[in-house]
Design a protein around this motif. Structure first.
Motif, PDB file in Angstrom:
ATOM      1  N   CYS A 372       0.765  -1.049   0.060  1.00 14.98           N
ATOM      2  CA  CYS A 372       0.051  -0.061   0.140  1.00 14.98           C
ATOM      3  C   CYS A 372       0.932   1.468   0.066  1.00 14.98           C
ATOM      4  CB  CYS A 372      -1.152  -0.049   1.145  1.00 14.98           C
ATOM      5  SG  CYS A 372      -2.198  -1.294   1.276  1.00 14.98           S
ATOM      6  N   GLN A 373       1.882   1.259   0.839  1.00 16.90           N
ATOM      7  CA  GLN A 373       2.796   2.570   0.731  1.00 16.90           C
ATOM      8  C   GLN A 373       3.344   2.541  -0.710  1.00 16.90           C
ATOM      9  OE1 GLN A 373       3.618   4.669   3.262  1.00 16.90           O
ATOM     10  NE2 GLN A 373       1.850   3.446   4.222  1.00 16.90           N
ATOM     11  N   SER A 377       2.691   6.162  -2.588  1.00 12.22           N
ATOM     12  CA  SER A 377       3.984   7.060  -2.835  1.00 12.22           C
ATOM     13  C   SER A 377       4.264   7.237  -4.505  1.00 12.22           C
ATOM     14  CB  SER A 377       5.168   6.430  -2.224  1.00 12.22           C
ATOM     15  OG  SER A 377       5.474   5.111  -2.781  1.00 12.22           O
ATOM     16  N   THR A 378       4.067   6.104  -4.962  1.00 11.28           N
ATOM     17  CA  THR A 378       4.406   6.136  -6.660  1.00 11.28           C
ATOM     18  C   THR A 378       3.015   6.423  -7.483  1.00 11.28           C
ATOM     19  OG1 THR A 378       4.136   3.883  -7.134  1.00 11.28           O
ATOM     20  CG2 THR A 378       6.283   4.589  -6.238  1.00 11.28           C
ATOM     21  N   GLN A 379       1.767   6.153  -7.038  1.00 13.44           N
ATOM     22  CA  GLN A 379       0.681   5.916  -7.826  1.00 13.44           C
ATOM     23  C   GLN A 379       0.791   5.266  -9.023  1.00 13.44           C
ATOM     24  OE1 GLN A 379      -0.726  10.090  -7.994  1.00 13.44           O
ATOM     25  NE2 GLN A 379      -0.538  10.566  -5.616  1.00 13.44           N
ATOM     26  N   TRP A 380       1.714   4.321  -9.402  1.00 17.50           N
ATOM     27  CA  TRP A 380       1.872   3.642 -10.403  1.00 17.50           C
ATOM     28  C   TRP A 380       0.615   2.543 -10.598  1.00 17.50           C
ATOM     29  CZ3 TRP A 380       7.628   2.064 -10.818  1.00 17.50           C
ATOM     30  CH2 TRP A 380       8.587   3.276 -10.940  1.00 17.50           C
ATOM     31  N   VAL A 381       0.560   2.216 -11.889  1.00 18.26           N
ATOM     32  CA  VAL A 381      -0.386   1.034 -12.285  1.00 18.26           C
ATOM     33  C   VAL A 381       0.359  -0.124 -12.320  1.00 18.26           C
ATOM     34  CG1 VAL A 381      -1.774   0.078 -13.973  1.00 18.26           C
ATOM     35  CG2 VAL A 381      -2.076   2.524 -13.301  1.00 18.26           C
ATOM     36  N   GLU A 392      13.194  -5.711 -11.228  1.00 18.98           N
ATOM     37  CA  GLU A 392      13.776  -4.676 -10.880  1.00 18.98           C
ATOM     38  C   GLU A 392      13.099  -3.316 -11.356  1.00 18.98           C
ATOM     39  OE1 GLU A 392      14.512  -6.227 -14.998  1.00 18.98           O
ATOM     40  OE2 GLU A 392      14.770  -7.103 -13.021  1.00 18.98           O
ATOM     41  N   ARG A 393      12.185  -3.437 -12.261  1.00 20.93           N
ATOM     42  CA  ARG A 393      11.235  -2.112 -12.623  1.00 20.93           C
ATOM     43  C   ARG A 393      10.335  -1.595 -11.575  1.00 20.93           C
ATOM     44  NH1 ARG A 393       9.458  -3.745 -18.927  1.00 20.93           N
ATOM     45  NH2 ARG A 393      11.561  -3.942 -19.923  1.00 20.93           N
ATOM     46  N   TYR A 394       9.954  -2.474 -10.763  1.00 25.32           N
ATOM     47  CA  TYR A 394       9.334  -2.257  -9.491  1.00 25.32           C
ATOM     48  C   TYR A 394      10.004  -2.105  -8.093  1.00 25.32           C
ATOM     49  CZ  TYR A 394       5.467  -2.465 -12.979  1.00 25.32           C
ATOM     50  OH  TYR A 394       4.599  -2.629 -14.026  1.00 25.32           O
ATOM     51  N   GLU A 395      11.015  -1.338  -8.211  1.00 24.30           N
ATOM     52  CA  GLU A 395      11.879  -1.370  -6.928  1.00 24.30           C
ATOM     53  C   GLU A 395      11.229  -0.945  -5.800  1.00 24.30           C
ATOM     54  OE1 GLU A 395      16.395   0.472  -5.413  1.00 24.30           O
ATOM     55  OE2 GLU A 395      15.428   0.987  -7.523  1.00 24.30           O
ATOM     56  N   GLY A 396      11.118  -1.711  -4.616  1.00 24.14           N
ATOM     57  CA  GLY A 396      10.536  -1.548  -3.390  1.00 24.14           C
ATOM     58  C   GLY A 396       9.130  -1.981  -3.452  1.00 24.14           C
ATOM     59  N   LEU A 397       8.769  -2.529  -4.366  1.00 18.10           N
ATOM     60  CA  LEU A 397       7.342  -3.066  -4.218  1.00 18.10           C
ATOM     61  C   LEU A 397       7.408  -4.729  -4.023  1.00 18.10           C
ATOM     62  CD1 LEU A 397       4.402  -3.279  -4.927  1.00 18.10           C
ATOM     63  CD2 LEU A 397       4.979  -3.954  -7.336  1.00 18.10           C
ATOM     64  N   ALA A 398       6.786  -4.827  -2.548  1.00 13.49           N
ATOM     65  CA  ALA A 398       6.191  -6.340  -2.198  1.00 13.49           C
ATOM     66  C   ALA A 398       4.991  -6.702  -2.457  1.00 13.49           C
ATOM     67  CB  ALA A 398       6.995  -6.227  -0.741  1.00 13.49           C
ATOM     68  N   LEU A 399       4.767  -7.704  -3.469  1.00 13.28           N
ATOM     69  CA  LEU A 399       3.424  -8.251  -3.543  1.00 13.28           C
ATOM     70  C   LEU A 399       3.225  -9.149  -2.393  1.00 13.28           C
ATOM     71  CD1 LEU A 399       3.571  -8.947  -7.341  1.00 13.28           C
ATOM     72  CD2 LEU A 399       2.618  -7.035  -6.278  1.00 13.28           C
ATOM     73  N   VAL A 413      -4.824  -1.085 -10.086  1.00 11.94           N
ATOM     74  CA  VAL A 413      -5.043   0.230 -10.459  1.00 11.94           C
ATOM     75  C   VAL A 413      -5.426   0.875  -8.907  1.00 11.94           C
ATOM     76  CG1 VAL A 413      -6.446   2.015 -11.889  1.00 11.94           C
ATOM     77  CG2 VAL A 413      -5.894  -0.454 -12.559  1.00 11.94           C
ATOM     78  N   PRO A 414      -4.602   1.854  -8.575  1.00 16.59           N
ATOM     79  CA  PRO A 414      -4.594   2.818  -7.450  1.00 16.59           C
ATOM     80  C   PRO A 414      -5.749   3.710  -7.616  1.00 16.59           C
ATOM     81  CG  PRO A 414      -2.408   3.466  -8.543  1.00 16.59           C
ATOM     82  CD  PRO A 414      -3.010   2.366  -9.568  1.00 16.59           C
TER      83      PRO A 414
END
Length: 691
Positions: A372-373, A377-381, A392-399, A413-414
């Motif tokens: 969720c963070q 923070s990024t508001q990425w899809v 590596e394209r989604y650095e910091g993302l933990a699914l 989609v956020p």
């Protein structure tokens, strides 16, 4: 004559060159600039070649014929672009050719072949001389005039004003060519005077073109072929081709099938129709066709006007199920067949609140989790497939585990509202492959924010409805407390005077009436609390009797109110208990604002077509500012123990009855309240009921 022709065509070459050369730099970025420049330069080259041929006493040659075909093609391309149907489609043909231009180009190639065959006297055309060449030029002239007519006819009045001189000049060139070559075909020879004057005629069209160049900003409007029309046209065209092919196959089955031919034909055609119906009603096929058309025929993937109207209509539909409609609206942008919506709850946890064509899930995600963070923070899809292949394209993302195990999960989609994560939508794989470029991602981000605003508005409306319910309950409680306060004041006053006047028979009688009224009032309050929310039952009331009862209940107060009945027997339609309470509030306020040596007078009489109840006192009075700003405002009072709702409730109920409440007051000179209520007439009421 040859020298005249040479000068004539030289003049045409100079005029077209003067018009075309400046546009090579000034018109580089304008609409139709390249086509117009090319047409002018080709016309200049053609005229120069004819002038040079005329100086050598040559009327026709292969070079001039080829240049004339290129010149006609240049003006045809310019007219086709000016028509307005060739801006949006993107071709996949070789060399970037557009489909409509490719068809026209094929026609010109065939005519060019026929022209060259006539000039070079090939054996096939030897006995016809130049007739194939002349016929080809006649076809070019007719085609050019048709283009001019189509361009002018399909423009608006403002656009016609801008292009009329260009159409006149170009149409004049093609019309003169038609006359020249028709005369040649008819008499099997070219008239030298007509041929010599052709250069001057073409030169005279240049000023007309120059005038239209000055009006070039209004040549065209941003017209485009609707994607919906393109979709249905493509489906219809494809179905026609399919049915034609299947019909041909069925014919050959019948022709070569022998005794089984008819049976095989009928069976084959039935199967073909069933297959066609299945394809046309297939959601995957429709999705593939939409994506194919957007990808191959349009510069942008979406018709934003139509998509936004559909998106807004979906979210704005009346009735419950807004969360499901939000999923549907977002999913339709990428042809997804289903999804789930998570929304933030009061405990700081995102919970699934709606499902669209997917099974229910019970996964909950804390708002402080890395997932969720990252979304906030990024508001990425988030593309789950891309994330699995290229983490590596989604650095910091933990699914979370539930995201990875979601069946056919594709996009997250956020739903962002004012920079905060309001929720998110998890969509399933699209029916047909959709390439996620910057356009699709930006549209999903904007759509998510729009959906979040609709959902937040619904939450605010629900919260407001609950708050109004509590407000209604609190308001009713406040009125009850206000009535109890008045009863306590009456009983306290009676208790204070009991020791001094207990042996007075008149006081005892007033005390008994006051106690009886208090008990009755409390019973009415209990009944009102028990039937809270139920409608009242208004009835015809004699105003003098209601006011008399209200005055009698205030008889123990000082100064004692005095009643004057000027007109008796006047009726109003109202609820007895509420009307008596309103009059009692006003009388009580007058008594409390007046010293014991003062006077409180209540008058009842007629006022035009209404009933007038006037409460006048000689008390402290009020300023105009207090009357305007605070008198009728609830919970505003100058009394230390006052609730500030007596006058407010009185005015509200009087207005509800169709009456009015007027106040006149001066500080230290007293106050007068005038209550005007609509008169109830039994005769009028009986007539209305009979009607």
């Amino acid at each position: 004559m040859t020298s005249i022709a040479a000068y004539s065509y030289a003049l045409a070459a100079v005029c077209f060159l003067v018009l075309g050369v400046p546009m090579m730099t000034r018109w580089r970025g304008r609409n139709h600039g390249r086509a117009l420049t090319a047409a002018c330069l080709l016309s200049a080259a053609w005229a120069a070649a004819l002038g040079w041929a005329a100086s050598r006493m040559v009327m026709w040659s292969a070079m001039t014929g080829v240049l004339e075909i290129l010149r006609d093609a240049g003006w045809s391309v310019f007219l086709a672009g000016l028509h307005g149907h060739y801006r949006d489609p993107r071709s996949r043909l070789p060399f970037g050719l557009r489909p409509s231009w490719f068809a026209g180009g094929c026609l010109y190639v065939l005519m060019l072949a026929a022209t060259l065959a006539g000039y070079w006297n090939l054996p096939l055309f030897a006995r016809f001389g130049l007739m194939p060449t002349v016929a080809a030029h006649v076809v070019f002239a007719v085609y050019g005039m048709l283009l001019v007519e189509q361009v002018y006819r399909n423009k608006s009045a403002q656009e016609r004003w801008a292009i009329k001189f260009a159409c006149l000049g170009i149409g004049g060139m093609f019309a003169y060519d038609f006359y020249l070559y028709s005369h040649t075909m008819l008499f099997h020879e070219t008239h030298p005077d007509v041929w010599a004057a052709r250069g001057v005629v073409n030169a005279l069209t240049v000023p007309l073109l120059a005038v239209s160049v000055g009006r070039s900003k209004s040549w065209s409007t941003p017209l485009a072929v609707s994607r919906r029309v393109m979709f249905h046209s493509a489906a219809l065209f494809g179905s026609s081709i399919y049915l034609l092919a299947m019909g041909s196959a069925g014919y050959y089955l019948r022709f070569f099938g022998g005794s089984w031919g008819t049976v095989m034909q009928v069976t084959f055609l039935f199967g073909a129709l069933v297959l066609l119906a299945g394809i046309l009603f297939s959601g995957a096929f429709r999705s593939w066709l939409k994506v194919f058309i957007s990808k191959h025929f349009y510069r942008y993937n979406y018709d934003y006007r139509e998509e936004w109207m559909r998106f807004t209509r979906t979210l704005s539909e009346p009735g419950p199920g807004l969360a499901e409609r939000a999923i549907e609206a977002v999913a339709a942008l990428v042809e997804s067949p289903g999804g789930v919506l998570w929304k933030r709850r009061d405990g700081g946890v995102f919970e699934p609140v709606a499902y669209w064509h997917v099974p229910a899930v019970s996964a909950r995600e804390p708002d402080a989790s890395p997932f969720c963070q990252f979304l906030e923070s990024t508001q990425w899809v988030v593309d789950l497939h891309e994330c699995a292949r290229y983490p590596e394209r989604y650095e910091g993302l933990a699914l979370p585990a539930w995201v990875e195990s979601f069946p056919r999960g594709w996009l997250v989609v956020p739903l962002v509202l004012q920079g905060k994560l309001f929720g998110f939508v998890l969509l399933q794989n699209a029916r047909s492959p959709v390439k996620l470029n910057w356009e699709v991602i930006d549209l999903l981000g904007i759509a998510g924010s729009q959906a979040a605003s609709y959902l937040a508005q619904q939450d605010a409306a629900n919260a407001l409805m609950v708050a109004r319910q509590f407000e209604s309950f609190n308001r009713m409680s406040t009125f009850v407390v206000h009535d109890l306060k008045n009863l306590v004041a009456q009983l306290s006053l009676m208790n204070a005077n009991a020791e001094r006047h207990r042996d007075n028979p008149e006081f005892q009688r007033d005390m008994q009436e006051t106690v009886s009224y208090s008990v009755q009032k409390m019973k009415l309050l209990l009944q009102k609390l028990g039937r809270a929310g139920r409608p009242e039952n208004p009835e015809p009331l004699a105003v003098d009797q209601v006011v008399r009862q209200a005055v009698a209940l205030k008889a123990a107060f000082e100064p004692r109110p005095r009643l004057e009945i000027k007109s008796a027997g006047l009726y109003v339609l109202a609820d007895r208990e509420r009307l008596e309470r309103v009059v009692g509030h006003l009388i009580q306020n007058a008594i409390e604002a007046t010293p014991r040596s003062g006077e409180v007078v209540i008058r009842v009489g007629a006022s035009g077509a209404g009933v007038l109840v006037e409460i006048a006192d000689t008390g402290a009075g009020m300023s105009d500012e207090f009357i305007r700003e605070r008198l009728f405002k609830p919970f505003e009072s100058t009394k230390s123990a006052g609730m500030g709702i007596g006058v407010f409730e009185s005015r509200e109920y009087i207005i509800e009855l169709g009456g009015s409440l007027e106040v006149t007051s001066k500080p230290s000179h007293g106050t007068t309240f005038k209550v005007v209520l609509p008169l109830y007439q039994e005769e009028t009421q009986a007539i209305e009921q009979a009607a």
